[in-house]
Write a protein that holds these residues in place. Structure first.
Motif, PDB file in Angstrom:
ATOM      1  N   ALA A  17      -3.999   0.182   4.693  1.00 23.30           N
ATOM      2  CA  ALA A  17      -4.764   1.182   3.943  1.00 23.30           C
ATOM      3  C   ALA A  17      -6.254   1.102   4.245  1.00 23.30           C
ATOM      4  N   GLY A  75       0.800  -1.223   0.000  1.00 23.71           N
ATOM      5  CA  GLY A  75       0.000   0.000   0.000  1.00 23.71           C
ATOM      6  C   GLY A  75       0.826   1.263   0.000  1.00 23.71           C
ATOM      7  N   THR A  86      -0.507   4.112  -2.348  1.00 23.19           N
ATOM      8  CA  THR A  86      -1.690   4.720  -1.749  1.00 23.19           C
ATOM      9  C   THR A  86      -1.301   5.616  -0.583  1.00 23.19           C
TER      10      THR A  86
END
Length: 255
Positions: free
Chosen positions: A182, A12, A15
């Protein structure tokens, strides 16, 4: 330096980098570390580095994320002891899940256009050398050559992942460490950083390992490398055309 993201790729990190950028931080992800600092990183890979190196490299940067910075989280924290550390995990927290995603990402790097850029352009070759140095230092292998396919040693990569995560958990200062997924969204991240929670939805990047395809389409650094490829291709066409014309001319006169 305010935040060190110590999680490995495919946990992640893209992100998280996007989320931290949305909170107003200046983020150096993989591509920024390559584009602006590859000479400094290659020096560290080959000869080592110290606190002064890292302070000089990141004095005007708020956040580092992804490789190679995540691997050097401890040295970075020594240089910036007030920085907070975020250790990102995949949703499952499972090593097998991480490996499947990482392997898929490496296969995506075999994108024909991207490999051609790496092999045939000056900046692409710089990136190839940078990626090979990361593979050697972090995973103990050279996963890419200039023309050959991507190769990998699953055993070494799994051991590197396991060793890295255990080391962060055991050695990062407890009061400065956030272990994060996330799916938890903005709340724990903003609480840890002392930020109000944004009204915008939490981002979701690099879905199914599409980071290479997205970068080739939109990233300014990649666009510059595509321009270099076009120049190289044009030069090749000119050279081939010139040689062909000369050969035809010689053959005509010989007959």
């Amino acid at each position: 330096m305010k935040i060190i993201c110590s999680g490995f790729p495919k946990t992640g990190t893209k992100t998280l980098a996007c989320a931290l950028g949305a909170l107003g931080y200046n983020v150096y992800d993989f591509i920024e570390n390559f584009w602006y600092l590859d000479k400094e990183w290659n020096e560290i890979f080959n000869r080592g580095g110290n606190v002064s190196h890292f302070k000089r490299m990141f004095e005007n940067v708020d956040v580092v994320c992804d490789l190679p910075a995540c691997f050097f989280w401890e040295e970075l924290h020594e240089a910036f002891p007030d920085a907070k550390i975020i250790l990102a995990y995949r949703e499952s927290g499972d090593e097998d899940d991480w490996w499947r995603s990482m392997r898929n990402q490496m296969m995506k790097v075999d994108n024909f256009l991207f490999r051609l850029i790496l092999a045939a352009t000056p900046t692409g070759y710089r990136m190839l050398q940078f990626m090979r140095n990361i593979g050697r230092v972090v995973f103990g292998q050279l996963p890419m050559s200039r023309w050959g396919p991507v190769t990998y040693n699953e055993t070494l990569m799994r051991k590197s992942f396991r060793r890295h995560y255990n080391h962060v958990i055991q050695n990062a200062p407890r009061d400065k460490l956030l272990i994060y997924k996330a799916s938890q969204g903005w709340e724990p991240l903003c609480e840890f950083l002392g930020h109000p929670v944004p009204s915008a939805p939490y981002p979701h990047k690099n879905v199914r390992g599409d980071v290479i395809e997205v970068a080739l389409q939109s990233h300014p650094f990649m666009r510059e490398m595509k321009f270099e490829l076009a120049v190289v291709a044009s030069l090749v066409v000119v050279v081939i055309g010139s040689v062909s014309t000369w050969a035809v001319y010689k053959c005509w006169h010989w007959w």
